[in-house]
Design an enzyme around this catalytic site. Structure first.
Site, mmCIF file in Angstrom:
data_model
loop_
_atom_site.group_PDB
_atom_site.id
_atom_site.type_symbol
_atom_site.label_atom_id
_atom_site.label_comp_id
_atom_site.label_asym_id
_atom_site.label_seq_id
_atom_site.Cartn_x
_atom_site.Cartn_y
_atom_site.Cartn_z
ATOM 1 N N GLY A 12 0.841 -1.189 0.000
ATOM 2 C CA GLY A 12 0.000 0.000 0.000
ATOM 3 C C GLY A 12 0.873 1.235 0.000
ATOM 4 O O GLY A 12 1.999 1.207 0.502
ATOM 5 N N SER A 14 1.830 5.327 0.839
ATOM 6 C CA SER A 14 1.863 6.119 2.061
ATOM 7 C C SER A 14 0.458 6.616 2.390
ATOM 8 O O SER A 14 -0.255 7.115 1.521
ATOM 9 C CB SER A 14 2.799 7.319 1.882
ATOM 10 O OG SER A 14 2.836 8.110 3.042
ATOM 11 N N GLY A 15 0.051 6.443 3.646
ATOM 12 C CA GLY A 15 -1.265 6.896 4.062
ATOM 13 C C GLY A 15 -2.389 5.924 3.749
ATOM 14 O O GLY A 15 -3.557 6.245 3.941
ATOM 15 N N SER A 16 -2.035 4.725 3.292
ATOM 16 C CA SER A 16 -3.066 3.742 2.954
ATOM 17 C C SER A 16 -3.592 3.007 4.187
ATOM 18 O O SER A 16 -4.594 2.296 4.099
ATOM 19 C CB SER A 16 -2.539 2.730 1.939
ATOM 20 O OG SER A 16 -1.462 1.988 2.480
ATOM 21 N N GLY A 17 -2.919 3.167 5.315
ATOM 22 C CA GLY A 17 -3.373 2.526 6.543
ATOM 23 C C GLY A 17 -2.756 1.167 6.800
ATOM 24 O O GLY A 17 -3.335 0.340 7.516
ATOM 25 N N LYS A 18 -1.556 0.920 6.241
ATOM 26 C CA LYS A 18 -0.910 -0.380 6.429
ATOM 27 C C LYS A 18 -0.663 -0.687 7.899
ATOM 28 O O LYS A 18 -0.854 -1.816 8.341
ATOM 29 C CB LYS A 18 0.421 -0.443 5.672
ATOM 30 C CG LYS A 18 0.304 -0.495 4.166
ATOM 31 C CD LYS A 18 1.620 -0.888 3.506
ATOM 32 C CE LYS A 18 2.747 0.070 3.788
ATOM 33 N NZ LYS A 18 2.506 1.432 3.236
ATOM 34 N N ASP A 40 10.338 -1.100 5.411
ATOM 35 C CA ASP A 40 10.840 0.140 6.013
ATOM 36 C C ASP A 40 12.109 -0.068 6.833
ATOM 37 O O ASP A 40 12.867 0.882 7.050
ATOM 38 C CB ASP A 40 9.769 0.776 6.909
ATOM 39 C CG ASP A 40 8.737 1.548 6.110
ATOM 40 O OD1 ASP A 40 8.874 1.616 4.876
ATOM 41 O OD2 ASP A 40 7.788 2.075 6.722
#
Length: 213
Positions: A12, A14-18, A40
């Site tokens: 996902g 960035s900001g997708s809620g992974k 990461d």
């Protein structure tokens, strides 16, 4: 554990809620049942050789910023039932102290990150591919909240990276693989119950197929 693990890829932007998705998902399994490898934690450290201004404009949203060899080898080690030790990445903050992560092999191996479908050698090992999808304006709001509050970036810095690094990388290195995924999870809401329900369903299916429950 004699059998190879069942490998789940969670991708996902960035900001997708992974992070929240993973938190909910992992609550369905014990530490002996599942292990997690996050892309990461494999960024190549660069802070020590850059000025603060250079750091602001450095593009982390490119595959070459990841130590792919180390990332891939740790996945292979876990598949081969070997314990992995890895220094936690501190998001390019030279003043932060990283801790050593001990990742033990388990029947379910989760690999998550932006480039996991782009990295062909990793993508080929995935048994289940989950794609987290979020509208761009929703993802940007989440990114702003995180980077302003948790990482101390300015609003201008976040927006610069978003439009020049984050969005182009998402469109080039992740979005083309959307249709190859087994499950597409749309995460545009701030309502936790929606993600909890989805992770409940996926986890129940896995427990039935893998553990006969």
């Amino acid at each position: 554990m004699n059998n190879k693990p069942y490998i789940i890829g969670i991708a996902g932007g960035s900001g997708s809620g992974k992070t929240f998705f993973l938190k909910c998902f992992l609550e369905h399994f014990s530490a002996d049942e599942v292990c997690l490898v996050s892309q990461d934690d494999y960024y190549i450290p660069v802070a020590h050789r850059m000025t603060a201004e250079e750091n602001k404009h450095y593009n982390f949203d490119l595959p070459r910023t990841i130590d792919f060899d180390h990332f891939y080898q740790d996945i292979v080690s876990l598949i081969n039932n070997e314990v992995v030790y890895k220094d936690e990445y501190t998001f390019n903050n030279p003043s932060a102290t990283s801790k050593t992560l001990e990742i033990k092999p388990a029947p379910i191996l989760i690999v998550e990150g932006l480039f996991i479908l782009h990295f062909k050698d990793i993508a080929e090992k995935l048994n289940l591919r989950i794609f987290l999808e979020t509208d761009e304006e929703v993802a940007l709001k989440r990114r702003l909240k995180r980077d302003l509050e948790e990482r101390g970036y300015s609003n201008d810095d976040v927006l610069y990276k978003w439009y020049n690094h984050v969005v182009p990388a998402y469109k080039e290195y992740l979005l083309p693989y959307r249709e190859s995924c087994d499950k597409i999870v749309v995460n545009n809401t701030q309502i936790a119950d929606d993600i909890i329900r989805i992770t409940d369903e996926i986890s129940a299916e896995l427990r039935h197929n893998l553990f006969g429950e």
